[in-house]
Structures are given as C-alpha cells and as structure tokens.
Design a protein around this motif. Structure first.
Motif, PDB file in Angstrom:
ATOM      1  N   VAL A  64      62.572  48.851  37.624  1.00 39.63           N
ATOM      2  CA  VAL A  64      61.181  48.480  37.391  1.00 39.63           C
ATOM      3  C   VAL A  64      60.675  49.241  36.179  1.00 39.63           C
ATOM      4  CG1 VAL A  64      58.882  48.337  38.441  1.00 39.63           C
ATOM      5  CG2 VAL A  64      60.905  48.291  39.907  1.00 39.63           C
ATOM      6  N   VAL A  65      59.983  48.567  35.274  1.00 37.95           N
ATOM      7  CA  VAL A  65      59.420  49.246  34.109  1.00 37.95           C
ATOM      8  C   VAL A  65      57.923  49.455  34.286  1.00 37.95           C
ATOM      9  CG1 VAL A  65      61.174  48.425  32.501  1.00 37.95           C
ATOM     10  CG2 VAL A  65      59.115  47.090  32.833  1.00 37.95           C
ATOM     11  N   SER A  66      57.414  50.463  33.564  1.00 37.72           N
ATOM     12  CA  SER A  66      55.976  50.730  33.631  1.00 37.72           C
ATOM     13  C   SER A  66      55.302  50.579  32.284  1.00 37.72           C
ATOM     14  CB  SER A  66      55.729  52.145  34.157  1.00 37.72           C
ATOM     15  OG  SER A  66      56.173  53.098  33.222  1.00 37.72           O
ATOM     16  N   ASN A 116      55.051  47.836  28.700  1.00 40.18           N
ATOM     17  CA  ASN A 116      55.444  46.518  28.200  1.00 40.18           C
ATOM     18  C   ASN A 116      56.574  46.708  27.193  1.00 40.18           C
ATOM     19  OD1 ASN A 116      54.245  47.130  25.695  1.00 40.18           O
ATOM     20  ND2 ASN A 116      52.311  46.220  26.299  1.00 40.18           N
ATOM     21  N   THR A 118      51.466  46.982  36.209  1.00 41.46           N
ATOM     22  CA  THR A 118      51.828  45.608  35.864  1.00 41.46           C
ATOM     23  C   THR A 118      52.137  44.782  37.107  1.00 41.46           C
ATOM     24  OG1 THR A 118      54.181  46.134  35.680  1.00 41.46           O
ATOM     25  CG2 THR A 118      52.824  46.411  33.679  1.00 41.46           C
ATOM     26  N   GLU A 155      55.462  45.712  38.667  1.00 40.66           N
ATOM     27  CA  GLU A 155      55.349  46.956  39.440  1.00 40.66           C
ATOM     28  C   GLU A 155      54.732  46.678  40.810  1.00 40.66           C
ATOM     29  OE1 GLU A 155      54.231  50.783  37.075  1.00 40.66           O
ATOM     30  OE2 GLU A 155      53.376  49.064  36.008  1.00 40.66           O
ATOM     31  N   TYR A 182      62.768  53.961  38.120  1.00 39.87           N
ATOM     32  CA  TYR A 182      61.369  53.871  37.727  1.00 39.87           C
ATOM     33  C   TYR A 182      60.976  55.223  37.133  1.00 39.87           C
ATOM     34  CZ  TYR A 182      56.350  52.849  38.201  1.00 39.87           C
ATOM     35  OH  TYR A 182      55.019  52.628  37.954  1.00 39.87           O
ATOM     36  N   THR A 234      65.794  43.196  39.026  1.00 41.70           N
ATOM     37  CA  THR A 234      64.863  43.732  38.047  1.00 41.70           C
ATOM     38  C   THR A 234      63.444  43.241  38.318  1.00 41.70           C
ATOM     39  OG1 THR A 234      65.182  41.908  36.485  1.00 41.70           O
ATOM     40  CG2 THR A 234      66.611  43.820  36.244  1.00 41.70           C
ATOM     41  N   GLY A 290      60.450  43.133  35.619  1.00 37.65           N
ATOM     42  CA  GLY A 290      59.931  43.459  34.307  1.00 37.65           C
ATOM     43  C   GLY A 290      60.177  42.351  33.309  1.00 37.65           C
TER      44      GLY A 290
END
Length: 111
Positions: free
Chosen positions: A9-11, A13, A22, A25, A46, A94, A96
């Motif tokens: 998971v990305v936090s 962009n 997001t 998330e 993360y 994933t 993101g």
C-alpha cells in the motif's frame, strides 16, 4: 493451512507528493481486520510515515516499512522480491497506482 498475502500500500501519489489518506489506503484498512477471519495471513508493506501505519499495526498485522519513491523506483523491485522470498508469500496484492502494480508484478514474477 493459511494463505500468506503480501499487501503493498502506498501513502503518496506517483509524483511523490504526500496527500491525505488515499482511497487505496482506506480499502486496505477496511480489509485489515477481516483477513484473519478467512484464514489469510497478511504482511503489509506500508511506510512508517503513513497516516494509517498504527491502524495496520493495531489490527495485529505485521507491517514492513516500505514506500515507493516514484514510478521509476526500481530499487523497490529488489526490496519487494526479498520480502516475498523471506516470508514465503503465496499471493501479492497491491493498493495504489499503476506504477505500483508494475513494480510489484515484476517483483513477484522475479521471486
């Protein structure tokens, strides 16, 4: 036997800018407490700096500090490959951007 899932998971962009929490998330957080009920062992990648890090941790999930630093962060492939192999991951999921999907797909394929 449980299924071992790596959820990445990305936090930020893809351009690397921080934003509020997001949609990906939120979706990951909504699933966090439900995995164990279905025999799924989840490892979350993360960033410690992410707004929901403590949420994932408090849900009883193993959390590894990971951040994708833009769509050309090819060092992330090696890092994820190592995580997949060391943790005997069966499935990679994933949450993101498409750039994340590409990097994670390459990591999974190589492992």
């Amino acid at each position: 036997m449980s299924i071992k899932v790596l959820q990445v998971v990305v936090s930020k962009n893809v351009s690397g800018h921080n934003s509020s929490v997001t949609g990906p998330e939120r979706r990951a957080a909504n699933l966090a407490s439900k995995w164990k009920d279905h025999g799924i062992e989840v490892l979350i990648c993360y960033p410690v700096s992410g707004s929901l890090h403590s949420y994932f941790y408090n849900a009883g999930l193993k959390v590894i500090d990971f951040e994708l630093n833009g769509k050309f962060d090819f060092s992330a492939i090696r890092k994820l490959k190592k995580i997949i192999i060391e943790n005997n991951i069966n499935l990679v999921h994933t949450q993101g951007a498409a750039a994340l999907d590409l990097i994670v797909s390459l990591s999974a394929r190589m492992s």
